[in-house]
Scaffold this active site. Structure first.
Site, PDB file in Angstrom:
ATOM      1  N   ARG A  49       0.842  -1.191   0.000  1.00  0.00           N
ATOM      2  CA  ARG A  49       0.000   0.000   0.000  1.00  0.00           C
ATOM      3  C   ARG A  49       0.883   1.249   0.000  1.00  0.00           C
ATOM      4  O   ARG A  49       2.100   1.141   0.111  1.00  0.00           O
ATOM      5  CB  ARG A  49      -0.959  -0.009   1.204  1.00  0.00           C
ATOM      6  CG  ARG A  49      -0.192  -0.417   2.476  1.00  0.00           C
ATOM      7  CD  ARG A  49      -0.578   0.286   3.698  1.00  0.00           C
ATOM      8  NE  ARG A  49      -0.439   1.706   3.600  1.00  0.00           N
ATOM      9  CZ  ARG A  49       0.716   2.374   3.718  1.00  0.00           C
ATOM     10  NH1 ARG A  49       1.869   1.734   3.904  1.00  0.00           N
ATOM     11  NH2 ARG A  49       0.754   3.687   3.655  1.00  0.00           N
ATOM     12  N   ALA A  51       0.903   5.214  -2.087  1.00  0.00           N
ATOM     13  CA  ALA A  51       0.812   5.564  -3.504  1.00  0.00           C
ATOM     14  C   ALA A  51       2.034   5.140  -4.349  1.00  0.00           C
ATOM     15  O   ALA A  51       1.874   4.429  -5.345  1.00  0.00           O
ATOM     16  CB  ALA A  51       0.549   7.063  -3.624  1.00  0.00           C
ATOM     17  N   ARG A  93      -7.297  -0.081  -6.915  1.00  0.00           N
ATOM     18  CA  ARG A  93      -7.495   1.075  -6.034  1.00  0.00           C
ATOM     19  C   ARG A  93      -7.578   2.338  -6.906  1.00  0.00           C
ATOM     20  O   ARG A  93      -6.667   2.604  -7.689  1.00  0.00           O
ATOM     21  CB  ARG A  93      -6.347   1.195  -5.008  1.00  0.00           C
ATOM     22  CG  ARG A  93      -6.235  -0.058  -4.133  1.00  0.00           C
ATOM     23  CD  ARG A  93      -5.411   0.194  -2.894  1.00  0.00           C
ATOM     24  NE  ARG A  93      -6.078   1.080  -1.970  1.00  0.00           N
ATOM     25  CZ  ARG A  93      -5.490   1.642  -0.915  1.00  0.00           C
ATOM     26  NH1 ARG A  93      -4.224   1.414  -0.690  1.00  0.00           N
ATOM     27  NH2 ARG A  93      -6.176   2.428  -0.106  1.00  0.00           N
ATOM     28  N   ASP A 245      -1.779  11.079  -2.299  1.00  0.00           N
ATOM     29  CA  ASP A 245      -2.082   9.999  -3.250  1.00  0.00           C
ATOM     30  C   ASP A 245      -2.365  10.519  -4.647  1.00  0.00           C
ATOM     31  O   ASP A 245      -2.197   9.806  -5.634  1.00  0.00           O
ATOM     32  CB  ASP A 245      -3.263   9.171  -2.752  1.00  0.00           C
ATOM     33  CG  ASP A 245      -2.832   8.331  -1.572  1.00  0.00           C
ATOM     34  OD1 ASP A 245      -2.758   8.866  -0.460  1.00  0.00           O
ATOM     35  OD2 ASP A 245      -2.506   7.145  -1.778  1.00  0.00           O
ATOM     36  N   ASN A 255      -5.237  12.712   0.243  1.00  0.00           N
ATOM     37  CA  ASN A 255      -4.415  11.831   1.078  1.00  0.00           C
ATOM     38  C   ASN A 255      -5.370  11.077   1.997  1.00  0.00           C
ATOM     39  O   ASN A 255      -6.596  11.260   1.952  1.00  0.00           O
ATOM     40  CB  ASN A 255      -3.372  12.642   1.863  1.00  0.00           C
ATOM     41  CG  ASN A 255      -2.330  11.749   2.529  1.00  0.00           C
ATOM     42  OD1 ASN A 255      -1.741  10.880   1.877  1.00  0.00           O
ATOM     43  ND2 ASN A 255      -2.117  11.909   3.816  1.00  0.00           N
ATOM     44  N   LYS A 256      -4.817  10.243   2.843  1.00  0.00           N
ATOM     45  CA  LYS A 256      -5.621   9.393   3.730  1.00  0.00           C
ATOM     46  C   LYS A 256      -6.700  10.184   4.466  1.00  0.00           C
ATOM     47  O   LYS A 256      -6.447  11.294   4.933  1.00  0.00           O
ATOM     48  CB  LYS A 256      -4.673   8.703   4.723  1.00  0.00           C
ATOM     49  CG  LYS A 256      -5.312   7.809   5.753  1.00  0.00           C
ATOM     50  CD  LYS A 256      -6.173   6.718   5.168  1.00  0.00           C
ATOM     51  CE  LYS A 256      -5.469   5.822   4.190  1.00  0.00           C
ATOM     52  NZ  LYS A 256      -6.377   4.954   3.414  1.00  0.00           N
TER      53      LYS A 256
HETATM   54  O1  MRU Z   1      -4.683   3.386   1.997  1.00  0.00           O
HETATM   55  P1  MRU Z   1      -3.199   3.557   2.001  1.00  0.00           P
HETATM   56  O2  MRU Z   1      -2.559   2.968   3.206  1.00  0.00           O
HETATM   57  O3  MRU Z   1      -2.569   3.090   0.716  1.00  0.00           O
HETATM   58  O4  MRU Z   1      -2.999   5.126   2.072  1.00  0.00           O
HETATM   59  C1  MRU Z   1      -1.716   5.648   2.035  1.00  0.00           C
HETATM   60  C2  MRU Z   1      -1.673   7.118   2.212  1.00  0.00           C
HETATM   61  O5  MRU Z   1      -2.672   7.791   2.299  1.00  0.00           O
HETATM   62  C3  MRU Z   1      -0.315   7.743   2.184  1.00  0.00           C
HETATM   63  O6  MRU Z   1      -0.291   8.871   2.997  1.00  0.00           O
HETATM   64  C4  MRU Z   1      -0.034   8.169   0.749  1.00  0.00           C
HETATM   65  O7  MRU Z   1      -0.161   7.084  -0.117  1.00  0.00           O
HETATM   66  C5  MRU Z   1       1.275   8.779   0.583  1.00  0.00           C
HETATM   67  S1  MRU Z   1       2.485   7.500   0.549  1.00  0.00           S
HETATM   68  C6  MRU Z   1       4.025   7.981   0.311  1.00  0.00           C
END
Ligand code: MRU
Length: 353
Positions: A49, A51, A93, A245, A255-256
């Site tokens: 997981r 990005a 995703r 992301d 982002n998350k």
């Molecule tokens: O759902 P995830 O765990 O893939 O989400 C990841 C994030 O939101 C990270 O903050 C984002 O991908 C940046 S990673 C360098």
């Protein structure tokens, strides 16, 4: 040396080895992916997981796609197998653009190769795809380091830094994005403290970021997501740094889920808010954050907690995996190319030109 979340083992006939992030921090288990379908499942279920990491993994997925073909198959069969694998990987995703960026790059390169070498053997196309995937991997390692080097100046000695989710080595091929900024500041000998939101529902902050920072010897404290505002009020947070992301061309950044709330809290408390991401996270086809597709995840991720039911049967659940922070609330976007202060469409275009 950073944690290696993704590793290709062998040559074109090899396999992808992933750290199974669903099991951290309790168990450190490696997952071997030799089939495209298996990799798609690993991405969907967040074994791999983050990005940049899913972009790199998907590129190697296209190497796996050609392994199953008969050596006598022709280039057109090869392109058809790549297209099928791409469909499977692209459906895993929807929010992180790095996935689509990597797939598009490898696909274009495959078509260019076939156009330039129409009589080549399938094995040559396979080697070409493998070289492309490896290049994406190596570039990510470089980009991550540069992001850290470009951003470490934003961490002042003695600062309290807040981060959300996991944007470290587990989320990339290299040492990550937001955490790379911390790793580089740490390398320079700066002392600072990192607060990590647990990041409900899947706890990437508590499970993964705290683990990574601990391994690196950085002072880390885990907090529940709803504590961030109070810590800011108490003056414990001097900067917020997260990954992204997908970033629209006006600087709005997905982002998350929970990142948006942090940006509002940071603004209210006069705390700078930084996004660290490679330039491949910008989606040139998307002008504003409202147009970024937001992944909806299964209800059970919210209604259950570490295997235990925590919401009554039949309770409706809403589970968007990401949210969008507006450019006006971002102090700077840090990429491998440099820093975009107070981002807007004009500055983003200049940065990416
Ligand atoms: O759902 P995830 O765990 O893939 O989400 C990841 C994030 O939101 C990270 O903050 C984002 O991908 C940046 S990673 C360098």
């Amino acid at each position: 040396m950073f944690i290696q979340a993704i590793k290709w083992v062998g040559d074109t006939g090899g396999f992808l080895e992933l750290i199974d992030q669903r099991q951290l921090p309790g168990k450190f288990v490696k997952l071997r992916c030799s089939e495209v379908e298996q990799l798609c499942q690993a991405i969907k279920t967040l074994a791999v997981r983050g990005a940049p990491a899913i972009g790199v993994a998907a590129a190697y997925g296209l190497v796996l796609a050609l392994q199953k073909l008969d050596a006598a198959a022709d280039l057109q069969h090869g392109l058809a197998a790549l297209a099928e694998a791409q469909d499977c990987l692209a459906a895993t995703r929807p929010t992180a653009v790095n996935l689509f960026w990597a797939l598009t790059r490898v696909k274009k390169s495959a078509h260019d190769f076939v156009a330039a070498h129409p009589a080549a053997k399938l094995e040559k196309l396979h080697q070409h795809i493998f070289a492309q995937a490896d290049a994406i991997y190596r570039e990510d390692v470089q980009m991550c380091r540069r992001i850290g080097q470009n951003g470490e100046k934003f961490i002042k000695p003695g600062a309290g830094i807040l981060t959300h989710c996991n944007a470290g080595a587990l989320a990339a091929a290299g040492q990550g994005t937001a955490l790379s900024v911390m790793f580089e500041a740490h390398k320079k000998g700066k002392k600072f403290k990192v607060y990590v939101d647990e990041t409900r529902p899947l706890l990437q902050g508590a499970r993964l970021t705290a683990w990574e920072l601990q391994q690196a010897g950085i002072d880390v404290t885990v907090i529940c997501d709803n504590m961030a505002g109070w810590l800011m009020k108490q003056g414990k947070i001097n900067a917020v740094i997260t990954g992204a992301d997908r970033i629209a061309t006006n600087g709005d950044a997905a982002n998350k889920i929970g990142t948006y709330s942090l940006s509002i809290l940071a603004r209210e408390h006069g705390i700078p808010f930084y996004i660290a991401a490679p330039s491949s996270t910008f989606d040139l086809a998307i002008k504003k954050g409202a147009d970024i597709p937001i992944e909806q995840r299964p209800a059970e991720e919210v209604s259950r907690f570490v295997g235990t039911q925590i919401a009554p049967d039949g309770a409706a659940v809403y589970n968007p995996a990401f949210d969008v922070t507006e450019a006006k609330d971002i102090s700077a976007i840090i990429t491998e190319r440099g820093v975009i202060e107070k981002p807007n469409a004009r500055k983003v275009a200049r940065h990416l030109a």
